[in-house]
Design a protein around this motif. Sequence first.
Motif, mmCIF file in Angstrom:
data_model
loop_
_atom_site.group_PDB
_atom_site.id
_atom_site.type_symbol
_atom_site.label_atom_id
_atom_site.label_comp_id
_atom_site.label_asym_id
_atom_site.label_seq_id
_atom_site.Cartn_x
_atom_site.Cartn_y
_atom_site.Cartn_z
ATOM 1 N N VAL A 191 3.250 -33.230 -80.978
ATOM 2 C CA VAL A 191 3.830 -31.898 -81.181
ATOM 3 C C VAL A 191 5.192 -31.799 -80.487
ATOM 4 C CG1 VAL A 191 3.548 -29.439 -80.629
ATOM 5 C CG2 VAL A 191 1.629 -30.740 -81.569
ATOM 6 N N CYS A 192 5.306 -32.394 -79.304
ATOM 7 C CA CYS A 192 6.608 -32.440 -78.622
ATOM 8 C C CYS A 192 7.643 -33.158 -79.477
ATOM 9 C CB CYS A 192 6.482 -33.147 -77.274
ATOM 10 S SG CYS A 192 5.621 -32.198 -76.008
ATOM 11 N N GLY A 193 7.248 -34.261 -80.081
ATOM 12 C CA GLY A 193 8.169 -34.999 -80.940
ATOM 13 C C GLY A 193 8.626 -34.167 -82.124
ATOM 14 N N ALA A 194 7.684 -33.465 -82.755
ATOM 15 C CA ALA A 194 8.041 -32.607 -83.890
ATOM 16 C C ALA A 194 9.027 -31.523 -83.471
ATOM 17 C CB ALA A 194 6.773 -31.983 -84.479
ATOM 18 N N ALA A 195 8.796 -30.930 -82.304
ATOM 19 C CA ALA A 195 9.692 -29.877 -81.808
ATOM 20 C C ALA A 195 11.064 -30.441 -81.455
ATOM 21 C CB ALA A 195 9.064 -29.198 -80.598
ATOM 22 N N ALA A 251 -5.480 -30.146 -70.233
ATOM 23 C CA ALA A 251 -5.884 -29.354 -71.404
ATOM 24 C C ALA A 251 -5.201 -27.982 -71.479
ATOM 25 C CB ALA A 251 -7.403 -29.201 -71.434
ATOM 26 N N PRO A 252 -5.207 -27.165 -70.412
ATOM 27 C CA PRO A 252 -4.552 -25.851 -70.528
ATOM 28 C C PRO A 252 -3.067 -25.952 -70.837
ATOM 29 C CG PRO A 252 -5.912 -25.966 -68.545
ATOM 30 C CD PRO A 252 -5.811 -27.355 -69.077
ATOM 31 N N VAL A 253 -2.395 -26.952 -70.259
ATOM 32 C CA VAL A 253 -0.949 -27.109 -70.482
ATOM 33 C C VAL A 253 -0.678 -27.501 -71.931
ATOM 34 C CG1 VAL A 253 1.109 -28.401 -69.805
ATOM 35 C CG2 VAL A 253 -0.566 -27.726 -68.073
ATOM 36 N N VAL A 254 -1.443 -28.460 -72.453
ATOM 37 C CA VAL A 254 -1.246 -28.906 -73.831
ATOM 38 C C VAL A 254 -1.590 -27.794 -74.819
ATOM 39 C CG1 VAL A 254 -2.085 -30.493 -75.613
ATOM 40 C CG2 VAL A 254 -1.535 -31.359 -73.332
ATOM 41 N N VAL A 255 -2.705 -27.116 -74.598
ATOM 42 C CA VAL A 255 -3.104 -26.040 -75.512
ATOM 43 C C VAL A 255 -2.057 -24.927 -75.528
ATOM 44 C CG1 VAL A 255 -4.802 -24.212 -75.909
ATOM 45 C CG2 VAL A 255 -5.569 -26.520 -75.350
ATOM 46 N N ALA A 256 -1.595 -24.522 -74.340
ATOM 47 C CA ALA A 256 -0.575 -23.471 -74.267
ATOM 48 C C ALA A 256 0.727 -23.925 -74.923
ATOM 49 C CB ALA A 256 -0.331 -23.078 -72.807
ATOM 50 N N GLY A 257 1.148 -25.163 -74.642
ATOM 51 C CA GLY A 257 2.391 -25.672 -75.221
ATOM 52 C C GLY A 257 2.322 -25.780 -76.736
ATOM 53 N N VAL A 258 1.193 -26.255 -77.246
ATOM 54 C CA VAL A 258 1.009 -26.361 -78.698
ATOM 55 C C VAL A 258 1.059 -24.974 -79.340
ATOM 56 C CG1 VAL A 258 -0.678 -26.893 -80.494
ATOM 57 C CG2 VAL A 258 -0.212 -28.555 -78.690
ATOM 58 N N CYS A 259 0.439 -23.994 -78.705
ATOM 59 C CA CYS A 259 0.464 -22.625 -79.235
ATOM 60 C C CYS A 259 1.887 -22.076 -79.295
ATOM 61 C CB CYS A 259 -0.418 -21.709 -78.376
ATOM 62 S SG CYS A 259 -2.192 -21.999 -78.570
ATOM 63 N N VAL A 279 4.688 -23.861 -79.652
ATOM 64 C CA VAL A 279 5.391 -24.540 -80.748
ATOM 65 C C VAL A 279 4.911 -24.017 -82.097
ATOM 66 C CG1 VAL A 279 5.899 -26.769 -81.826
ATOM 67 C CG2 VAL A 279 5.777 -26.597 -79.340
ATOM 68 N N LEU A 280 3.611 -23.778 -82.234
ATOM 69 C CA LEU A 280 3.090 -23.198 -83.475
ATOM 70 C C LEU A 280 3.710 -21.826 -83.738
ATOM 71 C CD1 LEU A 280 -0.714 -24.091 -83.263
ATOM 72 C CD2 LEU A 280 0.868 -24.835 -85.051
ATOM 73 N N TYR A 281 3.827 -21.029 -82.702
ATOM 74 C CA TYR A 281 4.374 -19.685 -82.835
ATOM 75 C C TYR A 281 5.819 -19.718 -83.330
ATOM 76 C CZ TYR A 281 5.853 -14.964 -81.484
ATOM 77 O OH TYR A 281 6.362 -13.682 -81.490
ATOM 78 N N TYR A 282 6.568 -20.717 -82.878
ATOM 79 C CA TYR A 282 7.981 -20.819 -83.244
ATOM 80 C C TYR A 282 8.222 -21.810 -84.388
ATOM 81 C CZ TYR A 282 9.369 -18.116 -79.146
ATOM 82 O OH TYR A 282 9.552 -17.115 -78.228
ATOM 83 N N SER A 283 7.193 -22.161 -85.137
ATOM 84 C CA SER A 283 7.361 -23.185 -86.173
ATOM 85 C C SER A 283 8.333 -22.744 -87.269
ATOM 86 C CB SER A 283 6.000 -23.549 -86.786
ATOM 87 O OG SER A 283 5.356 -22.410 -87.314
ATOM 88 N N ARG A 284 8.354 -21.450 -87.606
ATOM 89 C CA ARG A 284 9.324 -20.976 -88.593
ATOM 90 C C ARG A 284 10.744 -21.058 -88.027
ATOM 91 N NH1 ARG A 284 12.208 -16.516 -90.109
ATOM 92 N NH2 ARG A 284 12.458 -16.184 -92.358
ATOM 93 N N ASP A 285 10.902 -20.701 -86.772
ATOM 94 C CA ASP A 285 12.220 -20.803 -86.145
ATOM 95 C C ASP A 285 12.702 -22.250 -86.102
ATOM 96 O OD1 ASP A 285 12.433 -18.059 -85.666
ATOM 97 O OD2 ASP A 285 11.317 -18.217 -83.807
ATOM 98 N N ARG A 302 17.571 -18.644 -76.665
ATOM 99 C CA ARG A 302 16.290 -18.309 -76.040
ATOM 100 C C ARG A 302 15.162 -19.157 -76.622
ATOM 101 N NH1 ARG A 302 11.791 -15.319 -76.782
ATOM 102 N NH2 ARG A 302 12.442 -14.670 -78.858
ATOM 103 N N VAL A 303 15.174 -19.309 -77.940
ATOM 104 C CA VAL A 303 14.137 -20.122 -78.596
ATOM 105 C C VAL A 303 14.214 -21.569 -78.121
ATOM 106 C CG1 VAL A 303 13.391 -21.086 -80.817
ATOM 107 C CG2 VAL A 303 13.930 -18.651 -80.637
ATOM 108 N N LYS A 304 15.432 -22.105 -78.015
ATOM 109 C CA LYS A 304 15.584 -23.484 -77.549
ATOM 110 C C LYS A 304 15.076 -23.635 -76.116
ATOM 111 C CE LYS A 304 19.440 -25.111 -80.404
ATOM 112 N NZ LYS A 304 20.845 -25.600 -80.398
ATOM 113 N N ARG A 305 15.411 -22.658 -75.265
ATOM 114 C CA ARG A 305 14.956 -22.741 -73.872
ATOM 115 C C ARG A 305 13.437 -22.695 -73.776
ATOM 116 N NH1 ARG A 305 19.468 -19.314 -72.768
ATOM 117 N NH2 ARG A 305 18.111 -17.486 -72.883
ATOM 118 N N VAL A 306 12.833 -21.790 -74.524
ATOM 119 C CA VAL A 306 11.363 -21.670 -74.491
ATOM 120 C C VAL A 306 10.709 -22.947 -74.995
ATOM 121 C CG1 VAL A 306 9.387 -20.467 -75.498
ATOM 122 C CG2 VAL A 306 11.349 -19.153 -74.679
ATOM 123 N N LEU A 307 11.224 -23.477 -76.095
ATOM 124 C CA LEU A 307 10.632 -24.682 -76.670
ATOM 125 C C LEU A 307 10.832 -25.900 -75.776
ATOM 126 C CD1 LEU A 307 11.574 -24.182 -80.429
ATOM 127 C CD2 LEU A 307 9.265 -24.264 -79.481
#
Length: 325
Positions: free
Chosen positions: A68-72, A191-199, A201-207, A227-232
């Motif tokens: 997911v990091c690679g895709a982002a 697990a919490p870090v990966v799950v939160a991070g994936v969520c 990236v999913l939220y910003y997938s259209r962006d 802002r989107v770049k910083r968050v991602l």
Amino acid sequence: MRERGKGDGRGAAAAAGLALLLVAAMAACSTVGVVRFSWHEMWASPIFLNLRAPRIVLSVLVGAGLSVCGAAYQSVFRNPLTDPYVLGVSSGASVGAAVAILLGLEAYMLGVGACALLTGLLTVVAIYRIASIGNRMHTTTLLLTGVCITFLMSAVISFLMVLRQDKMDSIIFWTMGSFASASWMDVAIVAPVVVAGVCVVLYYSRDLNLLLAGSETARSLGVEVERVKRVLLLSTTLMVAFCVASCGVIGFVGLVVPHCVRLVMGPDNRRVVPCSIFAGGLFLLMCDTLARTVLMPSELPVGSLTALVGAPLFIYLLYKNKKQY
């Protein structure tokens, strides 16, 4: 209001199919190893419960996170050749992990992860500043920056190993990548870090789709680009740091998986990101299973197997797209 992260039926069906395949692979890989189990013996075996099961779960988590990091990264940097390893982010995070080991911080719950996060973030900032020309990022500069940072971080790690030879084995672990020491504590931290991070990236997938068209185009369509770049970048670097802290540097997962998913599903990140979650977990699970079984009872570093797949693909992509660069 703009809809975020909403894909179509085809993407959901593909993700569901990959999820089922991943569950089946986890079940099959659970019975394979130096010690073999039958299904009724497996659940009562301390070897399975304390060693093999957390290793399988951690490999899936790390594979999902890195892919997911690679895709982002590929969308943020507008380059299909980028991933945390190629850009040097994984190497940067590994320096923090190595410093934490030398300072004895591995005894603390988040000691190694915090140091890996700090150096990983510094690496991302350095890459972003060096490779940016106005609002554009030149591909050659980006790749050369990643290569240079990787070599620099490798030199720093080599220096640290010479400085503290008593810690050499522990540091070598981070540079080669392995799930041999995986535990449920590692799973609980990652697990919490990966799950939160994936969520995120999913939220910003259209962006992410709009960022591929360029910062100006994305801004004109309502995206708060910076802002989107910083968050991602923060959320993905957090994932990379904790993955590196748990298993060391594992390369090319973020390059191989999103690229293969895009070949099948197309460029829409609302399909690519969900499918990359399960495809990445499946890819790294199979690599780790091969790493621990192909030369039983010895074990290969899982990073060497991912590199055997990823490096030729990287060379192929460079050759295929060389006229664009």
